[in-house]
Enzyme design. Structure first.
Site, PDB file in Angstrom:
ATOM      1  CB  THR A 330      -0.963   0.009   1.205  1.00 55.54           C
ATOM      2  OG1 THR A 330      -1.781   1.185   1.154  1.00 55.54           O
ATOM      3  CG2 THR A 330      -0.217  -0.019   2.525  1.00 55.54           C
ATOM      4  CG  HIS A 382       5.421 -11.463  16.536  1.00 57.91           C
ATOM      5  ND1 HIS A 382       6.418 -12.299  16.103  1.00 57.91           N
ATOM      6  CD2 HIS A 382       5.996 -10.647  17.453  1.00 57.91           C
ATOM      7  CE1 HIS A 382       7.540 -12.003  16.719  1.00 57.91           C
ATOM      8  NE2 HIS A 382       7.324 -10.997  17.542  1.00 57.91           N
TER       9      HIS A 382
END
Length: 421
Positions: A330, A382
């Protein structure tokens, strides 16, 4: 014969859509394969196509939610276009244009608006076919509708005066509190789905963001030097996004965990890089996919990206162009963003955020120099990507962008390859 236009299927798991626009009105003559309207699903906007030529009759209003396969308009194929009827209408239109042109040349008394002019302005107001039918049934005209909506406020008058008197330096409006109004608009299917996905990402992933910065000097110099030849050969300009897409594709091959996604108790790691590029449209954010980016040249990426962005902004992007994807990019820099923490596009595990290029003083070989710098952000899940992989992945992109020639050698240093190091 009556032909029916039904709602097409936007894709699997979607059972209903919303009528977002009609491009014709009831009673119009339409040609076969002509686009007559648009419908919006939670994933994309699709056109409604006339199945036959004839006179169209619209059954649903803009904003209506309808099921896939439902009939939304009918076409009477026995009706043919009346050329004789259309010619006088065209002549009438020409006369109107002539009249309007002559009126615009006449001087009008200052601050004077006639009742005839007001009626003319009111006639310019558009209404849906269904609304027009109701107005005819209940003998209600446009003036009644406008008067019934709300009162003309002091603020409205001031806006008109300020617009028409911009060149008058002596005119000024005192700063006063505006009238308080709340406007309500229904959320589109696409916007509703997008909001649900964004909330679910925050709740269902262990999202973290790491940052770095990149010196854009080499890419800027390369573009400036070769832009004319690139444009002449490929018929498209060389932008920044192709460099970052190519760099990301190479980095994903080096650090495959960033390209992976969780499926239940399993981790899926594709050996290809299908990179989604976020495109802002009037309907909301869309992320069309550039498939097998690792095997494409910069020119291939630019051409594919331009085509997908054009289709997305015209609301003609297909479901296939939005499906899948292993990684996303983006670019908030086009809107002036200096730094941000982009949100992952599930089921992907990472997204790269680009930002605007700002000249900043940096240390180069012990000296302070002004360089065009860009902050990069990598948001990642994560649960699947460790800190080491995320940081080294971002460093890899930095290296490739700051030395684009490495992209020719899969991200490796040409001198090291030559020396077999």
């Amino acid at each position: 014969m009556i032909a029916e236009v039904k709602i097409p299927s936007p894709g699997e798991s979607i059972s209903e859509v919303e009528i977002s626009n009609w491009l014709v009105k009831s009673g119009d003559f339409v040609e076969k394969d002509q686009e007559v309207g648009e419908v919006e699903s939670e994933k994309a906007t699709l056109p409604l196509i006339a199945v036959e030529s004839g006179e169209i009759s619209i059954l649903k209003e803009i904003g209506d939610t309808v099921a896939v396969g439902e009939v939304v308009c009918k076409i009477d194929t026995s009706k043919k276009v009346d050329n004789k009827k259309s010619e006088p209408a065209q002549e009438s239109k020409k006369e109107e244009i002539k009249k309007e042109s002559s009126l615009s040349l006449q001087s009008v008394s200052e601050n004077t608006v006639t009742e005839k002019e007001i009626d003319s302005d009111i006639k310019k107001i558009k209404a849906t076919p269904v609304a027009k039918k109701m107005m005819d049934e209940y003998n209600v005209n446009v003036d009644d509708i406008v008067n019934g909506l709300r009162k003309i406020s002091k603020t409205d008058v001031e806006k008109v005066i300020s617009t028409s008197n911009k060149s008058d330096a002596s005119f000024s409006i005192k700063s006063e509190a505006k009238e308080r109004e709340d406007n309500r608009t229904k959320m589109s299917s696409l916007r509703r789905k997008l909001s649900q996905r964004l909330v679910s990402v925050k709740n269902e992933t262990a999202m973290l963001t790491t940052f770095n910065e990149v010196d854009m000097s080499e890419i800027i110099a390369l573009r400036k030097k070769h832009q004319p030849k690139f444009l002449e050969k490929h018929n498209i300009k060389l932008g920044f996004m192709s460099f970052f897409t190519k760099a990301a594709a190479i980095a994903l091959q080096t650090y495959p965990k960033v390209n992976s996604q969780i499926d239940g108790d399993e981790i899926i790691t594709p050996n290809y890089s299908d990179i989604g590029i976020a495109v802002q449209t009037d309907k909301g954010l869309m992320v069309p996919i550039i498939r097998n980016a690792e095997s494409l040249s910069l020119a291939d990426i630019e051409i594919k990206l331009a085509d997908l962005a054009k289709q997305a902004r015209k609301n003609r992007i297909s479901i296939e162009d939005l499906k899948g994807g292993t990684f996303s990019i983006t670019n908030g820099g086009v809107f002036g963003s200096l730094l941000s923490t982009p949100i992952i596009n599930p089921p992907q595990s990472a997204i790269l955020g680009m930002h605007n290029i700002v000249e900043r003083p940096i240390a180069v070989k012990g000296k302070v120099e002004i360089r065009p710098m860009m902050y990069l952000a990598l948001s990642y899940d994560h649960r699947i990507i460790d800190g080491k992989d995320s940081v080294t992945f971002l460093v890899k992109i930095k290296e490739l962008v700051e030395d684009p020639k490495k992209m020719l050698f899969g991200g490796s240093n040409p001198e090291e390859l030559l020396l077999e190091l």
